[in-house]
Design an enzyme around this catalytic site. Structure first.
Site: not given
Length: 319
Positions: A72, A125, A127, A171
């Site tokens: 990141r 990802t 997610d 999340r």
């Protein structure tokens, strides 16, 4: 266009290597030079850039994680950081970039496009939270990892007649919890998009008790709350022996499923095609098993939508 770059950014997901392989080999097939950028946008700023050949991506399609590593980078969120990145791209003669990652990675790609640098986003990802595609690279593998874990936990839940709360990743999106909960027959699925009232969960558990049910599985997406808090409240309210398991980063690892390998290969190759067609500032995806692309601004302006029909079905089947 004669030279392109590829990077992975943000959280890793199984299938990223397959996408890298597709980008490199599709580009070389079309007589392009390909440069791999290590450590995402941080590596871009630092000039961690190397030319890739056919052999560079040999024997990686079955491996989890990302051979280009990932990181990141707060600096790339600034104008100065973005300019440093573009300077490095120009230094290496790179004329287009494929970015493999999630929402944050796409925002970096959006900024590069705004500065006039052709960039294509590939959704990677676990997610499954990127608008404009039915599935993201890594979701299917993570889903099967979660299902396997819940299957094992159910064995011990049955043996000890316990209630188990299982916290999974997600999340801002409940897809992992919803799909795994439905696939494993969970009594309750808690997701950030449709938060269940705790009283309703407890009432459902008590109804199960009254008809002789001796164990239960509750799947909670991390974005909907702490699994440990849910477990504590449930045990105090029902007096049922309750255990909590947080699956954590085990969900990100592992060899990608066949679905993810094929999806990543198709999306990575499509990104190269779009660069060759002169497209920029778009994201690739799959909808109804057809490859599609959307303007990156449109994708980033939308919220991820959960499949409410599936959520309703999970409630109907867990009565």
């Amino acid at each position: 266009m004669k030279r392109i770059g590829v990077l992975t950014s943000g959280g890793d997901s199984p299938g990223m290597n397959a996408a890298i392989r597709a980008v490199v080999r599709k580009a070389i097939y079309h007589d392009l030079e390909v440069y791999g950028i290590s450590y995402g946008y941080a590596g871009l700023i630092a000039g961690e850039i190397e030319k890739m050949e056919l052999g560079s991506v040999g024997d990686i399609i079955h491996r989890g994680g990302t051979m280009l590593y990932t990181a990141r980078c707060e600096e790339f969120k600034t104008l100065e950081g973005q300019k440093k990145g573009i300077e490095q791209l120009k230094k290496f003669g790179i004329e287009g970039l494929v970015v493999i990652g999630g929402d944050g990675s796409f925002r970096g790609a959006q900024k590069l496009t705004e500065h006039g640098f052709p960039t294509i986003g590939v959704p990677g990802t676990i997610d499954n939270d990127i608008p404009g595609t039915d599935f993201t690279i890594g979701f299917d593998t993570a889903l099967n990892t979660v299902i396997d874990a819940i299957d094992k936990i159910r064995d011990t839940a049955t043996s000890h007649e316990r209630t188990y709360v299982i916290e999974v990743m997600g999340r801002h999106a409940g897809d992992l919890a919803l799909w795994s909960g439905l696939a494993d027959g969970a009594e309750t699925i808690v997701i950030p998009e449709e938060k269940d009232d705790l009283d309703d969960i407890i009432a459902r558990l008590k109804r199960g008790q009254e008809r002789g049910k001796k164990h239960s599985i509750i799947v909670v997406a991390e974005g909907a709350g702490s699994g440990f808090e849910f477990g504590d409240k449930i045990q105090r309210a029902t007096n049922l022996e309750t255990r909590v398991t947080v699956l954590g980063h085990i969900q990100r690892g592992g060899s990608p499923t066949g679905f993810d390998r094929v999806l990543a290969s198709r999306l990575g190759a499509k990104a190269v095609d779009l660069l060759l067609e002169g497209k920029a500032g778009v994201t690739v995806g799959i909808q109804r098993n057809e490859l599609v692309y959307h303007d990156i601004n449109e994708v980033l302006s939308q919220d991820h939508a959960i499949n409410l029909d599936m959520y309703k079905l999970s409630q109907e089947l867990s009565i």
